[in-house]
Scaffold this motif. Structure first.
Motif, short mmCIF file in Angstrom:
data_model
loop_
_atom_site.label_atom_id
_atom_site.label_comp_id
_atom_site.label_asym_id
_atom_site.label_seq_id
_atom_site.Cartn_x
_atom_site.Cartn_y
_atom_site.Cartn_z
N TYR A 142 9.12 -2.55 -7.71
CA TYR A 142 10.02 -1.64 -7.89
C TYR A 142 11.44 -2.19 -7.49
CZ TYR A 142 12.55 3.03 -7.57
OH TYR A 142 13.41 3.98 -7.78
N VAL A 143 12.35 -2.03 -8.44
CA VAL A 143 13.59 -3.00 -8.36
C VAL A 143 15.11 -1.73 -8.08
CG1 VAL A 143 15.49 -4.61 -9.10
CG2 VAL A 143 13.06 -5.00 -9.57
N ALA A 156 6.08 -5.23 -3.12
CA ALA A 156 5.96 -3.84 -4.09
C ALA A 156 7.50 -3.51 -4.35
CB ALA A 156 5.35 -2.90 -3.25
N SER A 157 8.27 -3.84 -3.72
CA SER A 157 9.72 -3.34 -3.89
C SER A 157 10.65 -4.42 -3.49
CB SER A 157 10.07 -2.14 -3.10
OG SER A 157 9.96 -2.48 -1.69
N ASN A 211 0.97 -1.23 0.02
CA ASN A 211 0.06 0.01 0.17
C ASN A 211 0.81 1.23 -0.11
OD1 ASN A 211 -2.21 -1.35 -0.35
ND2 ASN A 211 -2.99 -1.24 1.86
N PRO A 212 0.20 2.19 -0.29
CA PRO A 212 1.15 3.46 -0.51
C PRO A 212 1.58 4.46 0.69
CG PRO A 212 -1.27 4.23 -0.81
CD PRO A 212 -1.19 2.69 -0.61
N LEU A 213 2.32 5.31 0.63
CA LEU A 213 2.71 6.23 1.61
C LEU A 213 1.63 7.43 1.24
CD1 LEU A 213 6.56 6.35 1.32
CD2 LEU A 213 5.10 4.98 3.00
N VAL A 214 0.97 7.51 2.76
CA VAL A 214 0.03 8.60 2.61
C VAL A 214 -0.03 9.42 3.86
CG1 VAL A 214 -2.27 9.31 1.77
CG2 VAL A 214 -1.36 7.22 1.01
N GLY A 215 -0.16 10.79 3.81
CA GLY A 215 -0.24 11.55 4.88
C GLY A 215 -1.55 12.46 4.57
N HIS A 267 7.56 3.34 -4.94
CA HIS A 267 7.35 1.78 -5.21
C HIS A 267 6.01 1.57 -5.40
CE1 HIS A 267 11.17 1.10 -1.79
NE2 HIS A 267 11.32 1.66 -3.19
N TYR A 268 5.03 2.08 -4.88
CA TYR A 268 3.68 1.90 -5.02
C TYR A 268 3.04 2.23 -6.51
CZ TYR A 268 -1.57 2.65 -4.84
OH TYR A 268 -2.79 2.69 -4.93
#
Ligand code: AOF
Ligand code: ZN
Length: 361
Positions: A153-154, A290-291, A31-35, A142-143
């Motif tokens: 994501y590599v 995801a990464s 899941n994403p990074l969200v603020g 990454h997301y």
């Protein structure tokens, strides 16, 4: 690149929302990074961020307890409109009578994909899209790779001498970089969902490949081993601590030994360098990874470089000259034509014993 926002204050508050989201780094994937930041009359009245996978979305953390109406919500990712692990954030935004929502990017997740914005607009909420979209795309790379390209994501990571050697003349790689660079490289694992190495590294070094730094306490990290011929002895340290550091093994479909050594032991197509890394990445994608940080050795790094299957390269360059022709070189197979690696961005960090080059494709 223009990363402007409609109002100057939007820039300020969105920066804060993005920074807040980064607090979840290493814990939220896939899941994403969200603020999220809630503003009323130019002042922040509440904020929140997505702490770790499966927990509340940032918008919910920021809005749940507020009673004020006609606020502005800053959230870099389009709010969700689907019933997932939590109910839709759009419903809460509507319920809380938010007046305006400022967003950096549309959510590439097909279950949302613009439907969140549509729903807000239908409910007469003002929506501004695009504020700090480049900054956020970088932070959330990454997301975005995982959702858009349907692959992890590599990042390729290698410790090298200044003449690009991965080992000394006896093919030992362990002491190319000194303590300082090694500790840095070790802690970097925290940013990723998984680390990937070849079986030779495991047999030669018998590493745990986990994370021990306090900063990453409680983090789950997948360890992936490419073992084409399925030869890895099961008494090695890598088989320990699988509760927090699950082990995934990939072997060739043509391996004589087809015994599964762990639950996630996959047998994939071989190619002349070892395994088809595209298939490996596809399986990791399907598993929700995801990464991945590819840590070596030379053959494994080579496979990813050759297929151009990388998003980022991190070189830990030690102030040492190795010089021996017997030592393993980075990307020794080379390209048939001069094929430059073009980084859209690079960062260089100097240490007493060398430097780190981080290049972003
Ligand atoms: C998050 N945190 O703050 C926001 C997300 O797995 P679920 O049910 O929690 O849903 C994940 C999806 O929700 C994610 O892919 C993205 O589309 C959307 N927004 N997810 O984990 C958040 N705002
Ligand atoms: Zn949500």
């Amino acid at each position: 690149m223009v990363d402007m926002c409609k109002k100057a204050e939007d820039l300020k508050f969105m920066k804060i929302a993005i920074k807040l989201g980064q607090k979840g780094e290493g814990f939220t994937e896939p899941n994403p990074l969200v603020g999220a930041v809630v503003v009323k009359n130019g002042k922040i009245i509440s904020y929140g961020f997505h702490k770790s996978f499966g927990q509340k979305h940032a918008e919910r953390m920021a809005l749940s307890h507020i009673t004020e109406k006609n606020t502005t919500l800053y959230v870099p990712l389009e709010p969700c409109s689907h019933y997932g692990k939590t109910p839709p954030c759009t419903d809460l935004i509507i319920k809380k009578s938010v007046k305006r929502v400022v967003i950096s990017i549309k959510d590439p997740n097909p279950v949302v994909g613009g439907k969140g914005i549509e729903k807000l607009k239908k409910n007469s909420i003002e929506v501004d899209l695009g504020c700090l979209k480049y900054l956020y795309s970088e932070v959330n790379r990454h997301y975005l790779e995982y959702m858009k390209e349907k692959k992890p994501y590599v990042t390729i990571k290698a410790g090298v001498s200044i003449d690009s050697k991965l080992t000394d003349k006896y093919k030992n790689s362990k002491w190319i970089t000194g303590k300082e660079l090694r500790e840095y490289s070790h802690s970097l694992r925290g940013e990723f969902s998984a680390i990937l190495v070849g079986v030779k590294t495991i047999i030669e070094d018998n590493p745990l490949l986990n994370i021990r730094e306090k900063a990453w306490l409680g983090k789950r990290l997948y360890r992936i081993v490419l073992d084409s011929n399925n030869i890895m002895p099961q008494d090695l340290k890598i088989f320990k601590h699988q509760e927090n550091f699950p082990l995934i093994i990939f072997s060739s479909k043509n391996a004589d030994n087809k015994n599964k050594k762990v639950k996630d032991h996959f047998f994939v197509k071989p190619n002349k360098d070892g395994l088809d890394v595209r298939e490996v990445l596809h399986i990791l994608y399907k598993k929700g990874i995801a990464s991945v940080m590819v840590e070596g050795g030379g053959n494994v790094i080579n496979s990813f470089l050759k297929e151009r299957l990388y998003n980022e390269i991190i070189l830990f360059c030690a102030d040492k000259l190795i010089g021996a022709k017997e030592s393993v070189e980075l990307f020794s197979s080379g390209m048939s034509i001069l094929n430059p690696i073009i980084f859209r961005k690079r960062e260089i960090l100097e240490f007493n014993s060398g430097y780190i080059l981080r290049g972003f494709k």
